[in-house]
Design a protein around this motif. Structure first.
Motif, PDB file in Angstrom:
ATOM      1  N   MET A   1       0.786  -1.127   0.001  1.00 39.26           N
ATOM      2  CA  MET A   1      -0.089   0.141  -0.086  1.00 39.26           C
ATOM      3  C   MET A   1       0.786   1.256   0.186  1.00 39.26           C
ATOM      4  N   VAL A   2       2.065   1.174   0.518  1.00 40.88           N
ATOM      5  CA  VAL A   2       2.934   2.567   0.901  1.00 40.88           C
ATOM      6  C   VAL A   2       3.310   2.731  -0.807  1.00 40.88           C
ATOM      7  N   ILE A   3       3.883   1.462  -1.265  1.00 40.65           N
ATOM      8  CA  ILE A   3       4.402   1.990  -2.707  1.00 40.65           C
ATOM      9  C   ILE A   3       3.218   2.364  -3.756  1.00 40.65           C
ATOM     10  N   LYS A   4       2.249   1.843  -3.446  1.00 41.94           N
ATOM     11  CA  LYS A   4       1.037   2.380  -4.357  1.00 41.94           C
ATOM     12  C   LYS A   4       0.769   3.717  -4.220  1.00 41.94           C
ATOM     13  N   ALA A   5       0.845   4.060  -2.733  1.00 38.99           N
ATOM     14  CA  ALA A   5       0.666   5.647  -2.414  1.00 38.99           C
ATOM     15  C   ALA A   5       1.585   6.367  -2.979  1.00 38.99           C
ATOM     16  N   ASP A   6       2.965   5.976  -2.919  1.00 38.35           N
ATOM     17  CA  ASP A   6       3.983   6.717  -3.499  1.00 38.35           C
ATOM     18  C   ASP A   6       4.002   6.926  -5.124  1.00 38.35           C
ATOM     19  N   ALA A   7       3.471   5.963  -5.672  1.00 35.70           N
ATOM     20  CA  ALA A   7       3.317   5.739  -6.963  1.00 35.70           C
ATOM     21  C   ALA A   7       2.262   6.788  -7.326  1.00 35.70           C
ATOM     22  N   LEU A   8       1.068   7.134  -6.630  1.00 34.82           N
ATOM     23  CA  LEU A   8       0.201   8.136  -6.776  1.00 34.82           C
ATOM     24  C   LEU A   8       0.745   9.274  -6.594  1.00 34.82           C
TER      25      LEU A   8
END
Length: 294
Positions: free
Chosen positions: A140-147
């Motif tokens: 979820m953290v990497i998804k947030a970073d990508a966003l």
């Protein structure tokens, strides 16, 4: 070093580089749009650093203090990130209004255009890499970073358009409007991060599609009479499933255990990227129904 940690270190380094370049040009040029992009990069840098420590803690195994692990720290990080991004958006909106009232004029437009063009190419490359890591790890953290960096791509494009228009027309109002819209877009993009993080902290069930597949697996087994108290939740890349399975009272414990193991393995095959934590309780009769009748 895990792939998630590597991704956060790369994104932190890229954000630091973009921050330095944009901040110098933003202050020198007086462009609200460039300054907005610079502040957004500063936030991304700190967020990426924070994500590194969030992932480091989330990956620690369960212990006597944290029996279910520390996976929810990623959701907490998402809420904090979203809040910081919202505050930054409000600050940028203030800067746009301030420039409109003071009639400031943008300078060094040619250099600004070059910097924002380079920034756009770097950011697009980073987004592609982070999306790859997010799909592979389901973090979820990497998804947030990508966003975060995906919004940067849009803001960089908007800033480029703004600088070109100001350079061609001399109308500073274009810079103010674009800067204001970027601020509003940043605030809007933060909403999803805050919402998803809060829902995970509140133990929201997994997607209905996955729940239906789990129910189908249970219902397809002839040895099970019925089931109840099916519960699901997520934390980081872990998916927790709890359910009570009702067997015939004459079945042996060994047979019931084998059936439970089979169901557990079939559930895990639904998404092998997930780290499944499945807890199955075996009942000889439907005690849930009896308790409801009482």
């Amino acid at each position: 070093m895990t792939l998630q940690k590597k991704a956060t270190l790369i994104s932190s380094s890229v954000a630091a580089l973009l921050t330095l370049i944009k901040l110098i040009i933003g202050i020198a040029s007086g462009s609200v749009a460039v300054l907005a992009s610079a502040i957004d990069s500063i936030l991304d840098m700190f967020v990426s650093i924070f994500n590194y420590f969030a992932i480091s803690n989330a990956e620690k195994p369960a212990d006597k203090t944290f029996n279910y692990g520390r996976g929810k720290i990623e959701a907490l990080a998402s809420v904090i990130e979203g809040t910081i991004i919202t505050i930054s958006g409000l600050f940028l909106l203030y800067q746009a209004v301030k420039k409109a009232l003071t009639n400031e004029v943008s300078q060094y437009l040619d250099i600004s255009l070059m910097v924002m063009g380079i920034s756009l190419v770097i950011t697009i490359s980073l987004v592609l890499y982070l999306n790859y890591v997010a799909k592979k790890t389901n973090s979820m953290v990497i998804k947030a970073d990508a966003l975060h960096y995906k919004t940067d791509v849009y803001t960089n494009i908007a800033v480029l358009i703004s600088l070109v228009l100001v350079n061609l027309t001399g109308y500073e109002i274009v810079d103010i409007i674009v800067g204001g819209f970027i601020a509003l877009f940043i605030i809007y993009s933060a909403y999803e991060l805050i919402r998803d993080g809060i829902l995970i902290l509140l133990d929201r069930a997994v997607d209905d599609e996955i729940v239906l597949k789990i129910e189908k697996i249970i219902n397809s087994n002839e040895r099970i009479n019925t089931y109840h108290l099916l519960k699901t939740r997520e934390a980081a890349n872990q998916t927790f499933v709890e359910v009570h399975l009702v067997f015939d009272c004459l079945i042996t414990l060994m047979e019931a255990h084998k059936v439970s193991d089979k169901i557990e393995n079939e559930i895990k095959k639904l998404d092998e990227k997930r780290d499944w934590v499945i807890n199955i309780h075996m009942d000889p009769y439907d005690d849930f129904k009896l308790n409801k009748e009482k």
